[in-house]
Design a protein around this motif. Structure first.
Motif, PDB file in Angstrom:
ATOM      1  N   PHE A  10      -2.863  16.863   1.313  1.00 45.71           N
ATOM      2  CA  PHE A  10      -4.265  16.535   1.097  1.00 45.71           C
ATOM      3  C   PHE A  10      -4.555  15.045   1.257  1.00 45.71           C
ATOM      4  CE2 PHE A  10      -7.490  15.154  -2.088  1.00 45.71           C
ATOM      5  CZ  PHE A  10      -8.603  15.587  -1.375  1.00 45.71           C
ATOM      6  N   THR A  11      -3.598  14.190   0.873  1.00 48.28           N
ATOM      7  CA  THR A  11      -3.893  12.759   0.846  1.00 48.28           C
ATOM      8  C   THR A  11      -3.421  12.040   2.103  1.00 48.28           C
ATOM      9  OG1 THR A  11      -1.855  12.565  -0.383  1.00 48.28           O
ATOM     10  CG2 THR A  11      -3.878  12.454  -1.644  1.00 48.28           C
ATOM     11  N   ALA A  12      -4.204  11.075   2.508  1.00 50.46           N
ATOM     12  CA  ALA A  12      -3.844  10.267   3.675  1.00 50.46           C
ATOM     13  C   ALA A  12      -3.010   9.073   3.222  1.00 50.46           C
ATOM     14  CB  ALA A  12      -5.100   9.784   4.378  1.00 50.46           C
ATOM     15  N   PRO A  13      -1.982   8.686   3.995  1.00 51.28           N
ATOM     16  CA  PRO A  13      -1.212   7.484   3.650  1.00 51.28           C
ATOM     17  C   PRO A  13      -2.083   6.246   3.853  1.00 51.28           C
ATOM     18  CG  PRO A  13      -0.492   8.365   5.749  1.00 51.28           C
ATOM     19  CD  PRO A  13      -1.516   9.324   5.228  1.00 51.28           C
ATOM     20  N   LEU A  14      -2.125   5.375   2.855  1.00 51.80           N
ATOM     21  CA  LEU A  14      -3.065   4.250   2.920  1.00 51.80           C
ATOM     22  C   LEU A  14      -2.432   2.981   3.474  1.00 51.80           C
ATOM     23  CD1 LEU A  14      -4.736   4.855  -0.556  1.00 51.80           C
ATOM     24  CD2 LEU A  14      -5.554   5.578   1.688  1.00 51.80           C
ATOM     25  N   ASN A  15      -1.111   2.844   3.322  1.00 51.89           N
ATOM     26  CA  ASN A  15      -0.472   1.601   3.768  1.00 51.89           C
ATOM     27  C   ASN A  15       0.182   1.747   5.138  1.00 51.89           C
ATOM     28  OD1 ASN A  15       1.482   3.327   2.899  1.00 51.89           O
ATOM     29  ND2 ASN A  15       2.728   1.803   1.835  1.00 51.89           N
ATOM     30  N   LYS A  16      -0.305   2.722   5.907  1.00 47.69           N
ATOM     31  CA  LYS A  16       0.224   2.877   7.276  1.00 47.69           C
ATOM     32  C   LYS A  16      -0.881   2.595   8.288  1.00 47.69           C
ATOM     33  CE  LYS A  16       4.147   4.725   5.766  1.00 47.69           C
ATOM     34  NZ  LYS A  16       5.440   4.065   5.871  1.00 47.69           N
ATOM     35  N   GLY A  17      -1.650   1.569   8.006  1.00 48.69           N
ATOM     36  CA  GLY A  17      -2.673   1.172   8.964  1.00 48.69           C
ATOM     37  C   GLY A  17      -4.111   1.341   8.489  1.00 48.69           C
ATOM     38  N   LEU A  18      -4.307   2.120   7.431  1.00 49.71           N
ATOM     39  CA  LEU A  18      -5.695   2.321   6.990  1.00 49.71           C
ATOM     40  C   LEU A  18      -6.214   1.117   6.197  1.00 49.71           C
ATOM     41  CD1 LEU A  18      -6.098   6.062   5.888  1.00 49.71           C
ATOM     42  CD2 LEU A  18      -7.158   4.890   7.805  1.00 49.71           C
ATOM     43  N   ILE A  19      -5.413   0.639   5.256  1.00 54.63           N
ATOM     44  CA  ILE A  19      -5.839  -0.514   4.450  1.00 54.63           C
ATOM     45  C   ILE A  19      -4.804  -1.621   4.626  1.00 54.63           C
ATOM     46  CG2 ILE A  19      -6.316  -1.325   2.099  1.00 54.63           C
ATOM     47  CD1 ILE A  19      -7.191   1.463   1.397  1.00 54.63           C
ATOM     48  N   PRO A  20      -5.265  -2.835   4.972  1.00 59.20           N
ATOM     49  CA  PRO A  20      -4.311  -3.915   5.273  1.00 59.20           C
ATOM     50  C   PRO A  20      -3.517  -4.345   4.035  1.00 59.20           C
ATOM     51  CG  PRO A  20      -6.571  -4.727   5.295  1.00 59.20           C
ATOM     52  CD  PRO A  20      -6.650  -3.242   5.171  1.00 59.20           C
ATOM     53  N   GLU A  21      -2.300  -4.787   4.297  1.00 60.39           N
ATOM     54  CA  GLU A  21      -1.402  -5.212   3.221  1.00 60.39           C
ATOM     55  C   GLU A  21      -2.023  -6.334   2.396  1.00 60.39           C
ATOM     56  OE1 GLU A  21       1.294  -3.496   2.481  1.00 60.39           O
ATOM     57  OE2 GLU A  21       1.525  -4.839   0.754  1.00 60.39           O
ATOM     58  N   SER A  22      -2.833  -7.197   3.068  1.00 59.99           N
ATOM     59  CA  SER A  22      -3.445  -8.320   2.342  1.00 59.99           C
ATOM     60  C   SER A  22      -4.350  -7.802   1.226  1.00 59.99           C
ATOM     61  CB  SER A  22      -4.241  -9.187   3.311  1.00 59.99           C
ATOM     62  OG  SER A  22      -5.182  -8.381   4.002  1.00 59.99           O
ATOM     63  N   THR A  23      -4.987  -6.662   1.444  1.00 56.88           N
ATOM     64  CA  THR A  23      -5.827  -6.084   0.395  1.00 56.88           C
ATOM     65  C   THR A  23      -4.955  -5.426  -0.662  1.00 56.88           C
ATOM     66  OG1 THR A  23      -7.456  -5.596   2.101  1.00 56.88           O
ATOM     67  CG2 THR A  23      -7.759  -4.499  -0.031  1.00 56.88           C
ATOM     68  N   LEU A  24      -3.950  -4.653  -0.203  1.00 55.96           N
ATOM     69  CA  LEU A  24      -3.128  -3.894  -1.141  1.00 55.96           C
ATOM     70  C   LEU A  24      -2.332  -4.796  -2.083  1.00 55.96           C
ATOM     71  CD1 LEU A  24      -1.820  -1.084   1.237  1.00 55.96           C
ATOM     72  CD2 LEU A  24      -3.624  -0.930  -0.474  1.00 55.96           C
ATOM     73  N   SER A  25      -2.057  -6.026  -1.635  1.00 52.61           N
ATOM     74  CA  SER A  25      -1.268  -6.919  -2.491  1.00 52.61           C
ATOM     75  C   SER A  25      -2.080  -7.416  -3.678  1.00 52.61           C
ATOM     76  CB  SER A  25      -0.763  -8.111  -1.666  1.00 52.61           C
ATOM     77  OG  SER A  25      -1.874  -8.845  -1.190  1.00 52.61           O
ATOM     78  N   GLY A  26      -3.381  -7.097  -3.691  1.00 52.89           N
ATOM     79  CA  GLY A  26      -4.229  -7.573  -4.792  1.00 52.89           C
ATOM     80  C   GLY A  26      -4.144  -6.723  -6.052  1.00 52.89           C
ATOM     81  N   TRP A  27      -3.423  -5.605  -5.995  1.00 47.85           N
ATOM     82  CA  TRP A  27      -3.347  -4.753  -7.200  1.00 47.85           C
ATOM     83  C   TRP A  27      -2.345  -5.308  -8.203  1.00 47.85           C
ATOM     84  CZ3 TRP A  27      -6.226  -2.552  -3.605  1.00 47.85           C
ATOM     85  CH2 TRP A  27      -7.150  -1.585  -3.997  1.00 47.85           C
ATOM     86  N   ALA A  28      -2.575  -5.065  -9.469  1.00 46.62           N
ATOM     87  CA  ALA A  28      -1.662  -5.525 -10.509  1.00 46.62           C
ATOM     88  C   ALA A  28      -0.286  -4.922 -10.265  1.00 46.62           C
ATOM     89  CB  ALA A  28      -2.172  -5.100 -11.883  1.00 46.62           C
ATOM     90  N   LYS A  29       0.713  -5.638 -10.710  1.00 39.89           N
ATOM     91  CA  LYS A  29       2.092  -5.208 -10.486  1.00 39.89           C
ATOM     92  C   LYS A  29       2.315  -3.817 -11.101  1.00 39.89           C
ATOM     93  CE  LYS A  29       6.743  -6.675 -11.717  1.00 39.89           C
ATOM     94  NZ  LYS A  29       7.078  -6.474 -13.107  1.00 39.89           N
ATOM     95  N   GLY A  30       2.842  -2.922 -10.303  1.00 40.22           N
ATOM     96  CA  GLY A  30       3.160  -1.581 -10.807  1.00 40.22           C
ATOM     97  C   GLY A  30       1.963  -0.649 -10.926  1.00 40.22           C
ATOM     98  N   ALA A  31       0.750  -1.189 -10.671  1.00 42.20           N
ATOM     99  CA  ALA A  31      -0.445  -0.367 -10.867  1.00 42.20           C
ATOM    100  C   ALA A  31      -0.439   0.868  -9.961  1.00 42.20           C
ATOM    101  CB  ALA A  31      -1.701  -1.196 -10.609  1.00 42.20           C
ATOM    102  N   ASN A  32       0.040   0.671  -8.736  1.00 46.79           N
ATOM    103  CA  ASN A  32      -0.001   1.781  -7.783  1.00 46.79           C
ATOM    104  C   ASN A  32       1.289   2.591  -7.739  1.00 46.79           C
ATOM    105  OD1 ASN A  32      -2.668   1.644  -6.888  1.00 46.79           O
ATOM    106  ND2 ASN A  32      -2.188  -0.075  -5.508  1.00 46.79           N
ATOM    107  N   THR A  33       2.176   2.358  -8.691  1.00 45.17           N
ATOM    108  CA  THR A  33       3.420   3.141  -8.723  1.00 45.17           C
ATOM    109  C   THR A  33       3.157   4.645  -8.748  1.00 45.17           C
ATOM    110  OG1 THR A  33       4.488   1.320  -9.850  1.00 45.17           O
ATOM    111  CG2 THR A  33       5.612   3.442  -9.949  1.00 45.17           C
ATOM    112  N   PRO A  34       2.207   5.127  -9.580  1.00 45.44           N
ATOM    113  CA  PRO A  34       1.970   6.584  -9.580  1.00 45.44           C
ATOM    114  C   PRO A  34       1.466   7.101  -8.232  1.00 45.44           C
ATOM    115  CG  PRO A  34       0.820   5.522 -11.420  1.00 45.44           C
ATOM    116  CD  PRO A  34       1.324   4.435 -10.531  1.00 45.44           C
ATOM    117  N   CYS A  35       0.969   6.177  -7.383  1.00 46.78           N
ATOM    118  CA  CYS A  35       0.394   6.579  -6.097  1.00 46.78           C
ATOM    119  C   CYS A  35       1.413   6.524  -4.968  1.00 46.78           C
ATOM    120  CB  CYS A  35      -0.762   5.645  -5.734  1.00 46.78           C
ATOM    121  SG  CYS A  35      -2.167   5.809  -6.812  1.00 46.78           S
TER     122      CYS A  35
END
Lengths: 286, 457
Positions: free
Chosen positions: B135-160
Motif C-alpha cells: 500500500f505504501t510508496a517508498p519515500l526516500n527513493k526519489g519522491l522526497i529529497p534527502e535534504s528534507t528528510l534529514s530535518g526529522w528528529a533523530k529516530g522519529a521515522n524509525t517506525p516508518c
C-alpha cells in the motif's frame, strides 16, 4: 391469473435479494473456508487453525454463557409479559404497554447499544444510584469481564424482546375464546389457564423465537465491539466468535480462517434449528 | 501493535446491531466477490523490496484521509492551494485500534480501486502491514529529497523504516514527560521528583497529607507505554520483521510494577482512564503530577480538563537512581502514509511534505509536538507564547525527545489492547500488577504468535 403473476413478482424481488446477499456470500464463505490464501483446496486446515487459536475456546465459552442467559430470560420474560399483557387487555392499558415494549426495538441497533453505554457509566447514568447501590462507582467496575454475559443479555433483551412480546401477544389473541371459556368453566384459574392452555398453544411461536434468538445470539458482535471501543479494550475485542472472525479477517489478514469460523457458526445454527424443529413438531399441521 | 494509540483522545464508538456484523461480513464478501473477478488479492507493485513502479500518472483530485484532529491541516492546505483539487475524507484515524485503514485497504486491494492518495494514522505501526500489502510508496527513493528528510528528529521515522526504506513520515512525537501542578507543589512545599524512588515517596506523602490528590493515572490502555517503557521493561522488543522478545518479569519490569502497586493501593494512582467521564468529573482537578506524553498539555490539560493557565508545568521523566540517566516512553505520535497506488504522486508528495514540515500547520495549528525539528522549535515557541504553561516547557520536552528508550518496538499486535484486556480488568478486581506480570507476558506472546511473530521469552 393476474394476481398469481403478481405474487411471483413480489417473491421474485425477495428471491433475488436473498440470492445476492444471502446465498452467494454464504457460498463464497464456504469456498473461502475450504481454500487457502492462494485459492487451492485446503481441506479442514482453516477449521483446525481456528479451533487451535488461543482465543477460540474462551470465545465459545463466552457465547455459550451469554446464550444461556439470553435464551432463558427471553422465554421466561417474553412469555410472562405477553401473558400479563393479554390479561390486562380488557383494562385498556394494553395498548400503552404494547407501545412501551416496542419502543426500544424501534431504536436503531447501534443507537440502542450507545444508550446502554451511558446507562452503564455511573458518572453519567440516569440510574447511577442503582449502580452505586450494587457497589459500582466506575465504568470499569460495571463492565468487569464476569458481568458481560448479563450486560449483553440486558442490552439484547431491551433492544429485541419488545417485538417478540408483541408477536406473542398476537399469538395469544389467536387462541379461541371458546377454549379459554371452556377452561374457565372447568374451574381453571389464570395460572392454570396459562400453564395448561396458553403456553402449550404458544409452543410453535416460542420455538420460532428460540431458533431466531439462538442464531442471532451466536452472532454476538455489536454489543461487545462497541463496549470494547468505549472501554478502550477492557471489554476485550475478541470476546465473541464473530469478533474473532473479524479479527482473523482484518487484524491477522486471514480471510480463510475467518470464513471457517463463520461456517462453523452457520452449522451450529442449522443443527440447533433442526433439533428444535424436529423436537417441537414445528411443521406439523394443527 | 496494530491498534492502538488514540492520538488526541478521540472517542469514536460506532457500528450497528448484532445482525449488522453478519450484514457487514456479507457486504464485505459481496465486495470481495466483485473484486475476485479482477484477479483478487493482488496489490500494487512495490512490495517490501523497494522496487517501486508507480501506476500511470493521470492526475485528478487528491484523496486525503484524515482524522478529526488533522482535518484542520487538510483544510488549511486546500485554502492555501485552491488550484489543487482535493477530496478530503474524515475517518477515525485508526484511533483505539479500529483498524479501519487496514480493513479498507484489504478490500480496495481486492476491488483494485479506491485507495486514498495520502492518509493520516494515529498508529505508528501501520508500516508493519502496509509495506507487505504494497500500500505504501517508498519515500526516500526519489519522491522526497534527502535534504528534507534529514530535518526529522533523530529516530522519529524509525517506525516508518523497513529494511532501510522509508514508507511513512512521522507527524508528531509523543515522548513522555512529567506534567505537574507547579503552584500546588510550591504551596505544599514539595520538590519535583527526579528519581522514581522520590516519585514513589512523594506519592506516599501525598496519600497521607493530601488524600484524593493524584500523582498519575494507570487506568489507561497506554499504561505500559507510560510506565513500563520508560522503566526499560522488555515486554515488546521487536528483534526482526517477524520476531519479538517478550520478558515482563525482569528487574526493570518488577521495579515499576511494585511502584505502581504501592501508589494504586494508596489511591494516588488513578485507575480511571484520563479520557473517561469519571476522571473528568471526579479527578481532573486533583492532579498533582502525571507522567504523560507531550500531547497531554494541549489535548488533555488545556482541551479536556480546561485547567486554568499558569498551573501546569513540565519536568523530565524521573530516572531510577540505579540508572545513569532519565528514560522516556512514547505514547503515539501519528504517521502520514503515501499510497503506492496514487495516480497523482506529484500532488500527493507536495501535500505530504507540506503537512509534515510546514510551520503554518505543524507549528501554528497542530496539537502535538512536531516530529520535524524546525517545526518543533516554532511549536515550542508558540506554546511559550500561549501563556498557558507555568515555566519553560521547551528544554524538558526537547530533552525527552532524545531519551525515548529504543528497546520498545512497534509490532503488528497491540500492546495497549493486550494490557487493557489482560491487566486492567484484574487490577480493577483488586489484583496487583506484580502478580499479573506473568499473565501479561503470556498474553503478549499469544497475540504476537497469532500475528505471525516468532516469540522468544
Amino acid at each position: 391469473m393476474w394476481s398469481g403473476r403478481a405474487g411471483y413478482g413480489f417473491v421474485a424481488a425477495y428471491t433475488v435479494l436473498l440470492i445476492a446477499f444471502g446465498l452467494v456470500p454464504t457460498g463464497y464463505a464456504v469456498y473461502f473456508a475450504f481454500t487457502d490464501g492462494g485459492g487451492t483446496f485446503s481441506g479442514l486446515s482453516n477449521f483446525s487453525t481456528a479451533v487451535s487459536d488461543f482465543r477460540f475456546t474462551p470465545a465459545v465459552e463466552h457465547v455459550a454463557l451469554y446464550l444461556l442467559w439470553w435464551l432463558v430470560s427471553l422465554v421466561v420474560l417474553v412469555v410472562g409479559l405477553a401473558l400479563l399483557l393479554h390479561r390486562l387487555a380488557s383494562r385498556g392499558v394494553s395498548r400503552a404497554l404494547r407501545f412501551l415494549y416496542y419502543v426500544p426495538g424501534a431504536l436503531a441497533g447501534a443507537a440502542s447499544v450507545m444508550v446502554w453505554l451511558f446507562v452503564l457509566d455511573p458518572t453519567v447514568s440516569p440510574v447511577a444510584f442503582l449502580l452505586r447501590a450494587f457497589g459500582y462507582h466506575t465504568f470499569g467496575e460495571v463492565i468487569a469481564p464476569g458481568h458481560l454475559p448479563i450486560l449483553f443479555t440486558l442490552i439484547a433483551f431491551w433492544t429485541g424482546a419488545g417485538g417478540w412480546i408483541v408477536v406473542m401477544y398476537g399469538a395469544l389473541n389467536n387462541i379461541s375464546q371458546d377454549v379459554l371459556e371452556a377452561a374457565r368453566i372447568d374451574g381453571a384459574g389464570a395460572w392454570q389457564t396459562a400453564w395448561r392452555i396458553q403456553i402449550p398453544l404458544l409452543r410453535k411461536w416460542i420455538v420460532y423465537m428460540l431458533i431466531l434468538a439462538f442464531a442471532g445470539g451466536t452472532q454476538l458482535f455489536v454489543e461487545p465491539q462497541l463496549l470494547s471501543q468505549a472501554s478502550v479494550g477492557v471489554a476485550g475485542r475478541d470476546y465473541s466468535l464473530n469478533q474473532l472472525a473479524y479479527d482473523f479477517a482484518f487484524q491477522n489478514n486471514d480471510v480463510n480462517t475467518a470464513a471457517a469460523v463463520s461456517v462453523e457458526l452457520l452449522l451450529v445454527g442449522l443443527v440447533v434449528a433442526g433439533v428444535f424443529v424436529a423436537r417441537s413438531g414445528f411443521f406439523d399441521a394443527d | 501493535m496494530t491498534a492502538k494509540v488514540r492520538a488526541v483522545g478521540v472517542h469514536t464508538p460506532g457500528g450497528t446491531r448484532r445482525r449488522a456484523g453478519l450484514l457487514a461480513t456479507a457486504g464485505a464478501l459481496a465486495l470481495v466477490t466483485v473484486g475476485a473477478c479482477g484477479g483478487g488479492g493482488g496489490s500494487g507493485g512495490n512490495g517490501s523490496h523497494g522496487d517501486f513502479h508507480p501506476v500511470k500518472q493521470t492526475g485528478g483530485a487528491l484523496t486525503v484521509w484524515v482524522d478529526a484532529s488533522r482535518m484542520d491541516a487538510a483544510k488549511l492546505y486546500q485554502k492555501q492551494h485552491p488550484d489543487v483539487k482535493m477530496n478530503i475524507v474524515s475517518y477515525d484515524g485508526d484511533a483505539n485500534g479500529s483498524n479501519y485503514l487496514r480493513t479498507k485497504v484489504s478490500l480496495f486491494d481486492r476491488t483494485r480501486k479506491g485507495w486514498p492518495d495520502v492518509v493520516f494514522s494515529s498508529q505508528n505501526n501501520e508500516t508493519t502491514w502496509a509495506v507487505d500489502a504494497g500500500f505504501t510508496a517508498p519515500l526516500n527513493k526519489g519522491l522526497i529529497p534527502e535534504s528534507t528528510l534529514s530535518g526529522w528528529a533523530k529516530g522519529a521515522n524509525t517506525p516508518c523504516t523497513v529494511n532501510g526504506t522509508l514508507y511513512c513520515l512521522r507527524n508528531d512525537l509523543a515522548q513522555t514527560v512529567l506534567w505537574y501542578n507547579a503552584p500546588l507543589m510550591k504551596q505544599w512545599g514539595y520538590q519535583v521528583p527526579q528519581t522514581w524512588e522520590q516519585y514513589q515517596a512523594l506519592g506516599q506523602k501525598v496519600a497521607t497529607e493530601h488524600p484524593g490528590y493524584l500523582v498519575g493515572s494507570g487506568g489507561d490502555t497506554w499504561a505500559p507505554e507510560l510506565y513500563m517503557w520508560p522503566s526499560k521493561c522488555g515486554a515488546n522488543q521487536i528483534t526482526g520483521p517477524k520476531a519479538v522478545t517478550v520478558n515482563t518479569t525482569s528487574a526493570e519490569c518488577t521495579r515499576m510494577a511494585s511502584l505502581l502497586d504501592t501508589l494504586i493501593k494508596n489511591k494516588t494512582m488513578s485507575m480511571s482512564s484520563v479520557f473517561s467521564s469519571d476522571f473528568d468529573k471526579n479527578q481532573a482537578a486533583k492532579i498533582l503530577m502525571m507522567p504523560g506524553p507531550s500531547w497531554f498539555g494541549g489535548a488533555l490539560f488545556q482541551g479536556t480538563f480546561k485547567t486554568p493557565a499558569h498551573q501546569i508545568a513540565v519536568a523530565p521523566m524521573p530516572k531510577w537512581s540505579a540508572d545513569p540517566g532519565s528514560t522516556a516512553g512514547n505514547v503515539g505520535g501519528g504517521t502520514w502514509l503515501l499510497s503506492a497506488h496514487s495516480a497523482n504522486l506529484k500532488a500527493a508528495t507536495a501535500f505530504l511534505t507540506w503537512v509534515t514540515t510546514s510551520d503554518d500547520y505543524q507549528a501554528k495549528l497542530a496539537p502535538g509536538y512536531p516530529a520535524y525539528t524546525s517545526a518543533a522549535k516554532s511549536w515550542l515557541a508558540k506554546q511559550a507564547a500561549s501563556d498557558f504553561f507555568a515555566g519553560d516547557i521547551s528544554s524538558p520536552m526537547q530533552a525527552a525527545a532524545n531519551e525515548v528508550w529504543p528497546g520498545w518496538g512497534y509490532g503488528q499486535f497491540s500492546q495497549e489492547a493486550v494490557w487493557a484486556a489482560t491487566v486492567t480488568p484484574k487490577l480493577t478486581a483488586g489484583k496487583t500488577i506484580a502478580s499479573l506480570l506473568p499473565a501479561w507476558q503470556s498474553a503478549i506472546a499469544n497475540y504476537a504468535r497469532a500475528a505471525g511473530y516468532k516469540v522468544t521469552q
